[in-house]
Design a protein around this motif. Structure first.
Motif, PDB file in Angstrom:
ATOM      1  N   ILE A  61       0.685  -1.077  -0.029  1.00 16.12           N
ATOM      2  CA  ILE A  61       0.118   0.085   0.100  1.00 16.12           C
ATOM      3  C   ILE A  61       0.857   1.126   0.034  1.00 16.12           C
ATOM      4  N   THR A  62       1.834   1.159   0.925  1.00 21.56           N
ATOM      5  CA  THR A  62       2.873   2.391   0.787  1.00 21.56           C
ATOM      6  C   THR A  62       3.325   2.657  -0.566  1.00 21.56           C
ATOM      7  N   ILE A  63       4.033   1.719  -1.081  1.00 20.70           N
ATOM      8  CA  ILE A  63       4.492   1.798  -2.527  1.00 20.70           C
ATOM      9  C   ILE A  63       3.590   2.472  -3.461  1.00 20.70           C
ATOM     10  N   ALA A  64       2.233   1.670  -3.431  1.00 21.68           N
ATOM     11  CA  ALA A  64       1.286   2.282  -4.356  1.00 21.68           C
ATOM     12  C   ALA A  64       0.952   3.700  -4.106  1.00 21.68           C
ATOM     13  N   VAL A  65       1.107   4.147  -2.727  1.00 24.09           N
ATOM     14  CA  VAL A  65       0.502   5.513  -2.188  1.00 24.09           C
ATOM     15  C   VAL A  65       1.704   6.501  -2.892  1.00 24.09           C
ATOM     16  N   ILE A  66       2.988   6.159  -2.542  1.00 25.01           N
ATOM     17  CA  ILE A  66       4.071   7.020  -3.116  1.00 25.01           C
ATOM     18  C   ILE A  66       4.099   7.001  -4.715  1.00 25.01           C
ATOM     19  N   THR A  67       3.913   5.860  -5.378  1.00 23.54           N
ATOM     20  CA  THR A  67       3.767   5.869  -6.809  1.00 23.54           C
ATOM     21  C   THR A  67       2.874   6.824  -7.188  1.00 23.54           C
ATOM     22  N   VAL A  68       1.401   6.874  -6.666  1.00 27.50           N
ATOM     23  CA  VAL A  68       0.442   7.830  -7.032  1.00 27.50           C
ATOM     24  C   VAL A  68       0.906   9.217  -6.715  1.00 27.50           C
ATOM     25  N   LEU A 127       7.580   4.095   4.140  1.00 30.53           N
ATOM     26  CA  LEU A 127       8.445   3.074   3.241  1.00 30.53           C
ATOM     27  C   LEU A 127       9.507   2.143   4.103  1.00 30.53           C
ATOM     28  N   TYR A 128      10.136   2.838   5.053  1.00 23.01           N
ATOM     29  CA  TYR A 128      11.207   2.155   5.615  1.00 23.01           C
ATOM     30  C   TYR A 128      10.443   1.406   6.779  1.00 23.01           C
ATOM     31  N   GLN A 129       9.553   1.732   7.661  1.00 24.85           N
ATOM     32  CA  GLN A 129       9.129   0.704   8.546  1.00 24.85           C
ATOM     33  C   GLN A 129       8.117  -0.346   8.290  1.00 24.85           C
ATOM     34  N   THR A 130       7.544  -0.359   7.097  1.00 27.39           N
ATOM     35  CA  THR A 130       6.935  -1.526   6.442  1.00 27.39           C
ATOM     36  C   THR A 130       7.571  -2.366   5.839  1.00 27.39           C
ATOM     37  N   GLY A 131       9.044  -2.226   5.701  1.00 24.25           N
ATOM     38  CA  GLY A 131      10.005  -3.052   4.945  1.00 24.25           C
ATOM     39  C   GLY A 131       9.961  -2.802   3.435  1.00 24.25           C
ATOM     40  N   GLY A 132       9.292  -1.931   2.898  1.00 21.84           N
ATOM     41  CA  GLY A 132       9.182  -1.796   1.362  1.00 21.84           C
ATOM     42  C   GLY A 132      10.326  -1.396   0.966  1.00 21.84           C
ATOM     43  N   ALA A 133      11.024  -0.302   1.817  1.00 21.54           N
ATOM     44  CA  ALA A 133      12.507   0.062   0.979  1.00 21.54           C
ATOM     45  C   ALA A 133      13.557  -1.145   0.988  1.00 21.54           C
ATOM     46  N   ASP A 134      13.452  -1.813   2.185  1.00 21.77           N
ATOM     47  CA  ASP A 134      14.385  -3.110   2.180  1.00 21.77           C
ATOM     48  C   ASP A 134      14.100  -3.931   1.038  1.00 21.77           C
ATOM     49  N   TYR A 135      12.652  -4.285   0.821  1.00 23.37           N
ATOM     50  CA  TYR A 135      12.293  -5.210  -0.223  1.00 23.37           C
ATOM     51  C   TYR A 135      12.807  -4.627  -1.624  1.00 23.37           C
ATOM     52  N   LEU A 136      12.666  -3.130  -2.002  1.00 19.13           N
ATOM     53  CA  LEU A 136      13.003  -2.676  -3.242  1.00 19.13           C
ATOM     54  C   LEU A 136      14.659  -2.651  -3.473  1.00 19.13           C
TER      55      LEU A 136
END
Length: 590
Positions: A7-14, A463-472
């Motif tokens: 969801i975080t990645i989607a929001v940032i992309t939008v 992005l950092y706390q949800t692990g999204g940054a690490d995943y990317l």
């Protein structure tokens, strides 16, 4: 990866797509993204608002006040004359801006360097009829890349070097070791800007540069005795290139010199007659060595620094209509001095005191701020409006304001105080020493820029706390597989540059450091080239305004759109990456 991360990645992309393809304000879009993540419970209120308490964000806000102190004292004019000089072309102007900035940023924190030069470059561009949008983005780029030349050039370099020392128990990098890659990157940025900016940077000029203002004022100024202008030619004094202003004639010892040559030398007591638009007339009042020809300015019973310029349109019921300014005792009646008069675009070639006022005349006044409130509903004037930020400069405190700025830089460079502490001290000294008033200090802060920075931190936290940054980061690096080290190096650069565009450069560097270590270990090669590329990529944030705070600082003053950064910065980011892949493995072998 968790649902929250997607969801975080989607929001940032939008948010990114909205900024690129629409003209919505960046602060509205990014705060909208933070609000959505907060409402969905992905961000806690503390994390969402963490940017407001971020040291970098507060530092930028305080530096606006320091810059305002320089502007209020006229120190900005000194900086433009001594540091930037007179450009021969747009390319020459860009080099005059980028060269000193890159040099300063190699040894100083680039944030105060950019903060100090934004108003100077603005004034300089207006003076020489240049589009400020062609100069401010190169200013930011030069500040960013200049920091890659030395170990102390950016906080990112110091952070990564500290992590490397802790990991390897070695001595880390030397002071100028990074110059092997930093100097070529700097030269590449210079060449790139000079070659492509004419096509990729927008041409946005203010209305004043078009000379379209219908309010054409005639104003008279005197050359002060023993001033720095005495003995200089019109051209050397910078009075020939004033945007929206024309030097009509010089009155010298009772004789009129019309059609003044640019080589004409100024003398003490010269009365200079100018015609031009209102903003240029206001700028004229701020030139050190010139003073209004009317002595009424010095009889207003409020100190000059506490006054501002006000425009007032004379009504048909004004008791002074049909009388000269001198006969009507305008200054005594209104506690305001007339600086210039505009009448249907015609030039009034007479002294201010001899002008017979008519209904509809637009007067440019120097008066206490209270004049606006006192006469807004007066029958004497149709319209009264204050020109914000038009206080006469405090030239007597120019040296003091520059000393405060230099003291701030020295304290930070010597490690005595942090950037925030030194900036707060400098801002406080600007106000206490009366280089700047409290009201103007409040007005100086660009809240839109600060909201964008704070919102960016909020999105980065999500992005950092949800692990999204690490995943990317891991997914991008995984694309390199166990192949050639050059491919892995390219993956590190790309992943770091992408993260820097979405979260802060320091956070991206810290996040990627363990990733690059594990990659070097798996490939059984030295981790040094990976660390160097990580340092450069974390700083090489050219493609978005939110990736680096100096990009954000020039976003508003340059009149840029989000897409301007992508169009200008994305190719540059890729070119810097290619240069890293060519140089780094040679200087720091695998």
């Amino acid at each position: 990866m968790t649902v929250d991360a997607w969801i975080t990645i989607a929001v940032i992309t939008v948010c990114f797509l909205t900024l690129v393809f629409t003209r919505w304000a960046a602060d509205v879009v990014l705060m909208g993204g933070v609000t959505l993540l907060l409402v969905l419970g992905i961000l806690t209120p503390e994390a969402a608002l963490s940017g407001l308490a971020n040291e970098g964000m507060v530092t930028v806000g305080v530096l606006f006040i320091v810059s305002a102190g320089l502007k209020e004292t006229g120190a900005i004019n000194w900086l433009t004359d001594s540091l930037l000089g007179r450009p021969r072309s747009l390319a020459n102007a860009q080099m005059r801006v980028m060269g000193p900035v890159a040099g300063f940023s190699a040894f100083l924190n680039n944030t105060p360097v950019v903060a100090m030069l934004i108003p100077a470059v603005n004034d300089w561009a207006r003076k020489y009829h240049l589009s400020v949008s062609k100069l401010l983005m190169p200013l930011s780029y030069a500040a960013i890349v200049g920091g890659t030349c030395t170990l102390i050039g950016t906080s990112t370099n110091l952070i990564v070097n500290g992590l490397m020392i802790k990991e390897s128990d070695g001595d880390g990098l030397t002071m100028f070791e990074l110059a092997w890659i930093g100097v070529p990157c700097t030269l590449l940025v210079f060449i790139y800007v000079l070659v492509v900016s004419k096509w990729l940077l927008p041409e946005r000029k203010s209305a004043i540069t078009q000379f379209s203002d219908v309010r054409q004022y005639t104003v008279e100024m005197l050359v002060e005795p023993r001033s720095s202008l005495e003995g200089k030619s019109i051209e050397e004094a910078g009075l020939r290139q004033l945007s929206g202003l024309y030097l009509v004639e010089i009155e010298r010892r009772g004789h009129i010199l019309p059609a003044v040559s640019p080589k004409e030398r100024l003398e003490s007591g010269d009365r200079l007659v100018f015609a031009g638009v209102v903003d240029s007339v206001v700028d004229l009042q701020k030139i050190r060595g010139l003073t209004p020809a009317t002595n009424q300015v010095f009889k207003v019973n409020v100190p000059r620094p506490e006054r501002s310029f006000i425009e007032a349109v004379v009504s048909d019921t004004n008791p002074l209509v049909g009388k000269t300014v001198k006969e009507g005792r305008f200054r005594s009646r209104y506690n305001a001095a007339i600086i210039a008069v505009s009448r249907n675009g015609e030039q009034l070639r007479m002294k201010i005191g001899e002008i017979v006022l008519q209904a509809g005349d637009t007067l440019l006044l120097e008066a206490p701020a209270a004049f606006t409130e006192n006469h807004r509903n007066s029958r004497d004037f149709f319209l009264v409006s204050e020109l914000l930020g038009s206080n006469p400069p405090r030239h007597d405190r120019a040296v003091l304001s520059i000393s405060i700025l230099l003291g701030m830089v020295v304290l930070v460079s010597a490690g005595v105080l942090s950037m925030l502490k030194a900036a707060l001290l400098a801002a406080g000294l600007m106000i206490v020493s009366r280089c700047l008033t409290g009201n103007n200090a409040r007005r100086a802060v660009d809240w839109q820029v600060l909201i964008v920075i704070a919102a960016s931190f909020g999105l980065g936290q999500a992005l950092y706390q949800t692990g999204g940054a690490d995943y990317l980061a891991n997914r991008i690096v995984a694309l390199a597989g166990d192949g050639h080290p050059i491919i892995a190096l390219a993956a590190v650069y790309f992943a770091t540059a992408l993260l820097t565009a979405m979260i802060t450069n320091n956070a991206a560097a810290v996040l990627m450091f363990p990733v690059v270590l594990s990659m070097a270990t798996s490939l059984d090669v030295s981790f040094m080239p990976f660390v160097i590329v990580l340092m450069v990529a974390a700083s090489a944030s050219f493609a978005t305004p939110i990736g680096y705070q100096t990009n954000l600082m020039v976003f508003g003053p340059g009149g840029y759109h989000f897409s301007d950064y992508i169009r200008m910065g994305l190719p540059l980011t890729l070119l810097i990456g290619v240069l890293c892949l060519l140089i780094v493995p040679v200087v720091w072998p695998f």
